[in-house]
Design an enzyme around this catalytic site. Structure first.
Site, mmCIF file in Angstrom:
data_model
loop_
_atom_site.group_PDB
_atom_site.id
_atom_site.type_symbol
_atom_site.label_atom_id
_atom_site.label_comp_id
_atom_site.label_asym_id
_atom_site.label_seq_id
_atom_site.Cartn_x
_atom_site.Cartn_y
_atom_site.Cartn_z
ATOM 1 N N CYS A 62 -10.209 -1.584 -29.557
ATOM 2 C CA CYS A 62 -11.514 -1.034 -29.919
ATOM 3 C C CYS A 62 -12.259 -0.692 -28.627
ATOM 4 C CB CYS A 62 -12.298 -2.043 -30.744
ATOM 5 S SG CYS A 62 -11.402 -2.532 -32.207
ATOM 6 N N ARG A 113 -3.577 0.364 -16.248
ATOM 7 C CA ARG A 113 -3.931 1.257 -15.146
ATOM 8 C C ARG A 113 -4.649 2.533 -15.628
ATOM 9 N NH1 ARG A 113 -0.914 3.560 -12.019
ATOM 10 N NH2 ARG A 113 -2.063 3.190 -10.109
ATOM 11 N N GLY A 120 0.783 -1.234 0.000
ATOM 12 C CA GLY A 120 0.000 0.000 0.000
ATOM 13 C C GLY A 120 0.810 1.277 0.000
ATOM 14 N N GLY A 129 4.951 -4.008 -3.042
ATOM 15 C CA GLY A 129 5.269 -4.257 -4.447
ATOM 16 C C GLY A 129 5.589 -2.935 -5.136
ATOM 17 N N ARG A 130 4.576 -2.097 -5.169
ATOM 18 C CA ARG A 130 4.665 -0.838 -5.923
ATOM 19 C C ARG A 130 5.909 0.021 -5.615
ATOM 20 N NH1 ARG A 130 -0.092 1.227 -7.999
ATOM 21 N NH2 ARG A 130 -1.164 0.052 -6.380
ATOM 22 N N TYR A 133 -8.438 2.655 -14.099
ATOM 23 C CA TYR A 133 -8.883 3.627 -13.109
ATOM 24 C C TYR A 133 -8.369 5.035 -13.347
ATOM 25 C CZ TYR A 133 -5.809 0.171 -10.614
ATOM 26 O OH TYR A 133 -4.910 -0.791 -10.262
HETATM 27 C C1 LIG Z 1 -1.485 -5.942 -3.819
HETATM 28 C C2 LIG Z 1 -1.063 -6.456 -2.519
HETATM 29 C C3 LIG Z 1 0.193 -6.126 -2.000
HETATM 30 C C4 LIG Z 1 1.151 -5.193 -2.700
HETATM 31 O O1 LIG Z 1 0.642 -3.914 -2.807
HETATM 32 P P1 LIG Z 1 1.521 -2.729 -3.398
HETATM 33 O O2 LIG Z 1 0.564 -1.597 -3.482
HETATM 34 O O3 LIG Z 1 2.009 -3.164 -4.735
HETATM 35 O O4 LIG Z 1 2.654 -2.496 -2.483
HETATM 36 C C5 LIG Z 1 0.568 -6.695 -0.800
HETATM 37 N N1 LIG Z 1 -0.243 -7.534 -0.135
HETATM 38 C C6 LIG Z 1 -1.457 -7.868 -0.597
HETATM 39 C C7 LIG Z 1 -2.303 -8.793 0.191
HETATM 40 C C8 LIG Z 1 -1.920 -7.332 -1.799
HETATM 41 O O5 LIG Z 1 -3.135 -7.638 -2.236
#
Ligand SMILES: *Cc1c(COP(=O)(O)O)cnc(C)c1O
Length: 432
Positions: free
Chosen positions: A340, A309, A229, A273-274, A313
């Site tokens: 399309c 993306r 997050g 992740g992000r 959204y």
């Molecule tokens: C998507 C997700 C993450 C990673 O989120 P990021 O925004 O990419 O850091 C981690 N844990 C869970 C359970 C997720 O669904």
């Protein structure tokens, strides 16, 4: 910072035609080191990289080399972690609506299972033929107790994930009765959040809950998992989350809540992740058409199937034109792909330098939830992935899809004599 000059990028596109993703190994490593360094004062810090953000085993290998584990939520993600040599408790399996075979595979790999619902306790036991893991974790959904959330995850009380507070207490008791001896607590209540206070607040919520669980159940939680997050600044005016600020804020709470509760040393885990790969991946695409109707359009050779993306959204991704970085942004374009679907746009009414056919466009911050979200609608073939190694060389870490890949699930030979009408019949029918 995009790592290649105009001539280098042009030369690269001769070897690997656009569109493709480019990842910057050095930047990913340096960023991961900064993240680890920020949390170095915690006794048991771990980052489980969220595989879904960038599911390429070469990148997982680089991250494993920097000390990361893998956060998986599906069978394929478990296999990718395994491919990268990430096994055992270096895998966090945070799934939801989980099929039995995925629990079995995660258990076989020795992953930490992080359950999304109280009913999964019995479901898991059944799936494992009566066994139950020694280590178990639960995902907490604080509902209205946590103010906030945002567009991607939404309000916690409207999100499908996790257990309520009451269920959580019952779940620890039930799993202890089934033989579990090590316990974790997880939550994830935001996505792409840029305010560091948000994460510090979430830590407070989890730390206090650990205290309550110990007091009420006599169960000492051994790790908390803050989920992912942490956002990244997609827009030029946005400011990145300062890892040090987040770590310092959480450490103060750790000293104030966890240590007096007798829960030190507590594992503090993340599933980001992000912020790990997002800013260091780029989608490289060529302008192939220029169209002027009620608006001015630049058509590129990538499409929403490569990066959804913006279409999904309305997400903003910065776009620069290679070789025209310093040119004034004198034109307003919609930058579009070939689906399309009218939402197949990488940018809407965006001020950019004058773009000519053949120009190379760099779509920034595509290193997480980029190619991974791709799809094959309109029969579009997803592009490949190139890694810029830290020694300056390039490695193709995934080739572009081919039509054979796309049709591999169809018995093409069988189509030939399926429902055949002769040419003559067809001609007759159209005449009538
Ligand atoms: C998507 C997700 C993450 C990673 O989120 P990021 O925004 O990419 O850091 C981690 N844990 C869970 C359970 C997720 O669904």
């Amino acid at each position: 910072m995009f790592p290649l000059g105009h001539d280098e990028l042009t030369a690269l596109t001769r070897q690997f035609p656009t569109p493709f993703y480019l990842y910057d190994e050095r930047a990913i490593r340096e960023n991961m080191r900064a993240f680890t360094q920020a949390f170095s004062s915690f006794p048991r810090f771990r980052e489980y990289f969220a595989v879904k953000a960038c599911p390429n085993p070469y990148l997982l290998k680089i991250l494993a080399d920097e000390g990361c584990g893998a956060d998986c939520s599906s069978r394929a993600e478990l296999e990718l972690a395994d491919m990268a040599g990430i096994r055992g408790e270096r895998i966090m399996f945070t799934s939801n609506d989980t099929p039995a075979d995925e629990y079995r595979r995660a258990f076989a790999l020795g992953a930490i299972l992080n359950l999304d619902d109280i009913t999964h306790i019995n479901f898991l036991k059944e799936a494992l033929g009566g066994q139950f893991p020694f280590t178990i974790s639960f995902r907490y959904n604080p509902g209205p107790l946590k103010v906030g959330g945002n567009a991607i995850i939404g309000k916690p009380e409207e999100a499908k994930y996790g257990l309520t507070r009451d269920q959580l207490f019952a779940a620890y008791e039930q799993s202890r009765a089934l033989g579990a001896r090590h316990f974790g607590l997880h939550t994830m209540v935001a996505s792409n959040e840029l305010h560091s206070d948000f994460f510090i607040d979430t830590a407070r919520l989890l730390f206090e809950l650990c205290g309550d669980i110990k007091a009420q159940l006599g169960i000492a939680i051994e790790f908390v998992d803050f989920g992912g997050g942490i956002g990244i600044p997609y827009r030029p005016e946005e400011v990145p989350v300062n890892f040090d600020t987040v770590a310092r804020g959480i450490k103060a709470l750790y000293e104030r809540i966890i240590v007096p509760a007798g829960l030190d040393p507590l594992g503090t885990y993340w599933e980001c992740g992000r912020p790990i790969t997002g800013p260091y991946g780029y989608l490289i695409t060529t302008a192939i058409h220029e169209k002027h109707i009620y608006r001015d359009y630049i058509g590129v050779d990538a499409c929403m199937a490569d990066l959804m993306r913006p279409g999904l959204y309305g997400a903003y991704h910065e776009i620069t034109v290679s070789g025209k970085e310093a040119a004034p942004r004198t034109h307003v374009y919609d930058v579009v792909g070939s689906l399309c679907e009218n939402n197949d746009k990488f940018a809407v009414q965006r001020a950019l330098p004058k773009i000519d056919r053949g120009d190379l466009l760099i779509i920034h911050d595509a290193g997480a939830h980029g190619r991974a979200m791709g799809f094959n609608y309109n029969g579009k073939l997803r592009c490949g992935e190139i890694l810029l190694r830290d020694d300056g060389s390039f490695k193709e870490i995934r080739r572009r899809e081919t039509l054979d890949d796309l049709f591999a699930t169809i018995d093409v030979a069988g189509v030939n004599d399926f429902c055949s009408r002769s040419r003559a019949e067809w001609a007759n029918q159209t005449r009538r």
